[in-house]
Write an enzyme that holds these catalytic residues in place. Structure first.
Site, PDB file in Angstrom:
ATOM      1  N   GLY A  10       8.083  20.329  11.809  1.00 16.00           N
ATOM      2  CA  GLY A  10       8.148  21.030  10.516  1.00 16.00           C
ATOM      3  C   GLY A  10       6.764  21.165   9.886  1.00 16.00           C
ATOM      4  O   GLY A  10       5.743  20.893  10.520  1.00 16.00           O
ATOM      5  N   PHE A  11       6.788  21.583   8.637  1.00 15.31           N
ATOM      6  CA  PHE A  11       5.530  21.860   7.920  1.00 15.31           C
ATOM      7  C   PHE A  11       4.668  20.601   7.800  1.00 15.31           C
ATOM      8  O   PHE A  11       3.562  20.527   8.349  1.00 15.31           O
ATOM      9  CB  PHE A  11       5.884  22.437   6.551  1.00 15.31           C
ATOM     10  CG  PHE A  11       4.753  22.522   5.580  1.00 15.31           C
ATOM     11  CD1 PHE A  11       3.569  23.166   5.909  1.00 15.31           C
ATOM     12  CD2 PHE A  11       4.874  21.959   4.312  1.00 15.31           C
ATOM     13  CE1 PHE A  11       2.518  23.243   4.993  1.00 15.31           C
ATOM     14  CE2 PHE A  11       3.842  22.039   3.395  1.00 15.31           C
ATOM     15  CZ  PHE A  11       2.667  22.667   3.749  1.00 15.31           C
ATOM     16  N   ASP A  31      12.493  16.465  17.050  1.00 12.58           N
ATOM     17  CA  ASP A  31      12.804  17.548  16.113  1.00 12.58           C
ATOM     18  C   ASP A  31      13.795  18.507  16.764  1.00 12.58           C
ATOM     19  O   ASP A  31      13.691  18.794  17.954  1.00 12.58           O
ATOM     20  CB  ASP A  31      11.520  18.301  15.741  1.00 12.58           C
ATOM     21  CG  ASP A  31      11.670  19.081  14.449  1.00 12.58           C
ATOM     22  OD1 ASP A  31      10.840  18.879  13.542  1.00 12.58           O
ATOM     23  OD2 ASP A  31      12.612  19.908  14.318  1.00 12.58           O
ATOM     24  N   GLY A  34      12.156  24.706  16.368  1.00 15.61           N
ATOM     25  CA  GLY A  34      11.348  25.400  17.372  1.00 15.61           C
ATOM     26  C   GLY A  34       9.959  24.793  17.456  1.00 15.61           C
ATOM     27  O   GLY A  34       9.615  23.884  16.699  1.00 15.61           O
ATOM     28  N   LEU A  73      10.437  12.005   8.819  1.00 18.06           N
ATOM     29  CA  LEU A  73      10.321  13.241   8.043  1.00 18.06           C
ATOM     30  C   LEU A  73      11.520  14.163   8.257  1.00 18.06           C
ATOM     31  O   LEU A  73      11.659  15.157   7.547  1.00 18.06           O
ATOM     32  CB  LEU A  73       9.042  14.003   8.452  1.00 18.06           C
ATOM     33  CG  LEU A  73       7.722  13.647   7.759  1.00 18.06           C
ATOM     34  CD1 LEU A  73       7.381  12.183   7.889  1.00 18.06           C
ATOM     35  CD2 LEU A  73       6.583  14.492   8.337  1.00 18.06           C
ATOM     36  N   TYR A 146      20.394  17.182  -2.690  1.00 20.56           N
ATOM     37  CA  TYR A 146      19.160  16.841  -1.971  1.00 20.56           C
ATOM     38  C   TYR A 146      18.511  15.615  -2.605  1.00 20.56           C
ATOM     39  O   TYR A 146      18.162  14.644  -1.924  1.00 20.56           O
ATOM     40  CB  TYR A 146      18.214  18.044  -1.991  1.00 20.56           C
ATOM     41  CG  TYR A 146      16.890  17.784  -1.330  1.00 20.56           C
ATOM     42  CD1 TYR A 146      16.815  17.576   0.046  1.00 20.56           C
ATOM     43  CD2 TYR A 146      15.706  17.751  -2.070  1.00 20.56           C
ATOM     44  CE1 TYR A 146      15.593  17.341   0.657  1.00 20.56           C
ATOM     45  CE2 TYR A 146      14.478  17.523  -1.467  1.00 20.56           C
ATOM     46  CZ  TYR A 146      14.429  17.311  -0.107  1.00 20.56           C
ATOM     47  OH  TYR A 146      13.226  17.074   0.496  1.00 20.56           O
ATOM     48  N   LYS A 150      18.051  11.903  -0.782  1.00 18.45           N
ATOM     49  CA  LYS A 150      16.757  11.226  -0.592  1.00 18.45           C
ATOM     50  C   LYS A 150      16.733   9.892  -1.332  1.00 18.45           C
ATOM     51  O   LYS A 150      16.154   8.917  -0.857  1.00 18.45           O
ATOM     52  CB  LYS A 150      15.621  12.134  -1.074  1.00 18.45           C
ATOM     53  CG  LYS A 150      15.346  13.305  -0.146  1.00 18.45           C
ATOM     54  CD  LYS A 150      14.701  12.828   1.152  1.00 18.45           C
ATOM     55  CE  LYS A 150      14.230  13.972   2.014  1.00 18.45           C
ATOM     56  NZ  LYS A 150      13.504  13.521   3.219  1.00 18.45           N
TER      57      LYS A 150
END
Ligand code: UDP
Length: 320
Positions: A10-11, A31, A34, A73, A146, A150
């Site tokens: 991811g980012f 992950d 992609g 993450l 969300y 978390k």
């Protein structure tokens, strides 16, 4: 050091991977996504990409067994998911964290958990110190799933810490930069990016006076790397971000100016974008002393500089 990053494609994960590889570490990422953001590392012998889910216990166990440090993450992130698929948000974010912590505890591996500024919800008292209260809306408002997921995972972190697991909680504040989502989807900067680059109206929700502290990725990554190695960080929560506040309207105007775009701002009601199941947070500002004092990191990249770098990356055809 051998490092496992769940959600490493991811980012944040892809930038963290770059930073750790540059430091000489061996990095394994787990992950489901992609390889777009980590493609440049595929030929590196110190980089390993396992395409699987954190909810797959056997694979997770074999990877945790082999590593020295875990960055957890992997999560379902993005307002479109909070309001579109709350089940996935809750399932992956809570059960994924629990799975990682359980195995990390079994093998005594340190965990750095990536949490979020969303945990503070709409607490009106800014800046938010790490031990400040969480102020959330009704469970009928999907947006809060969300934040709740978390926070539940943070509770798991503290529960395991009490049993002896070394762990660190990082709460990121609106981190942005190259590789942030795809253009037009995800967070406000990528949504504005598509509009600005095409010269279309930039959709500011409400009056645009709501603020965020937009934190450049390189600054967030320096804090993240430090959190994994600094002994004084263990058992702590850190706000990771800048405390420079920017309104959404100011963000829109700055992006239009920097990109040299002919776009104009339009004000749209929040229901037209996210439906009824959404509540905006009016101001979100971190207290950053703990990050400065213990991690010795300051998020100093000016918004203009960070946005220029981000716009250049998207202008070059990336993120489509
Ligand atoms: N926002 C906006 N226009 C959009 C998308 C988002 O004005 O097209 C606003 C949104 O209402 C919020 C801010 O931008 O106040 C940041 O939204 P984002 O989805 O990036 O995440 P948040 O910080 O709310 O978690």
């Amino acid at each position: 050091m051998k490092v496992l990053i769940t959600g490493g494609a991811g980012f944040l994960g892809s930038h963290l991977t770059d930073a750790l590889l540059a430091r000489g570490d061996e990095v394994t990422i787990l992950d489901v996504g992609g390889d777009l953001k980590v493609r440049h590392n595929l030929s590196n012998p110190r980089f390993h990409y396992i395409r699987d889910s954190v909810l797959h216990a056997d694979i997770l166990e074999s990877l945790i067994l082999k590593c020295d440090l875990i960055y957890h993450l992997a999560a379902v992130v993005g307002v479109e998911h909070y309001v579109g698929d709350p089940y996935e948000v809750l399932n992956v974010n809570i059960n994924g964290a629990q799975a990682v912590l359980k195995l990390a505890y079994k093998y005594n591996r340190k965990v750095v958990f990536s949490s979020t500024s969303e945990v503070y919800g709409r607490n009106p008292k800014v800046p938010f110190a790490e031990d400040d209260e969480r102020v959330l809306g009704s469970t009928r408002i999907d947006r809060w799933c969300y934040s709740t997921s978390k926070a539940a995972a943070e509770h798991f972190c503290f529960a395991y810490h009490r049993l002896g697991l070394p762990m660190v909680v990082l709460r990121y504040f609106n981190v942005y930069g190259p590789r942030l989502d795809k253009i037009d989807v995800g967070r406000v900067i990528t949504i504005f990016m598509g509009q600005v680059l095409r010269g279309e109206p930039v959709t500011v929700i409400g009056d645009g006076k709501q603020t965020r502290c937009f934190t450049y990725i390189d600054d967030a990554i320096r804090a993240t790397v430090e959190a994994g190695t600094n002994e004084r960080a263990v058992g702590e929560i850190f706000n990771v971000g800048t405390d420079v506040e920017t309104s959404v309207l100011e963000l829109a105007e700055t992006m239009i100016r920097i990109a040299g775009s002919r776009s104009k701002v339009v004000f749209v009601p929040q229901e037209s974008v996210y439906g009824d199941s959404y509540e905006d947070v009016p101001r979100r500002v971190p207290r950053v002393q703990r990050m400065h004092e213990i991690l010795k990191v300051r998020a100093e990249t000016p918004l203009e500089k960070g946005l220029r770098q981000t716009i250049e990356w998207f202008k070059a055809g990336n993120g489509r």
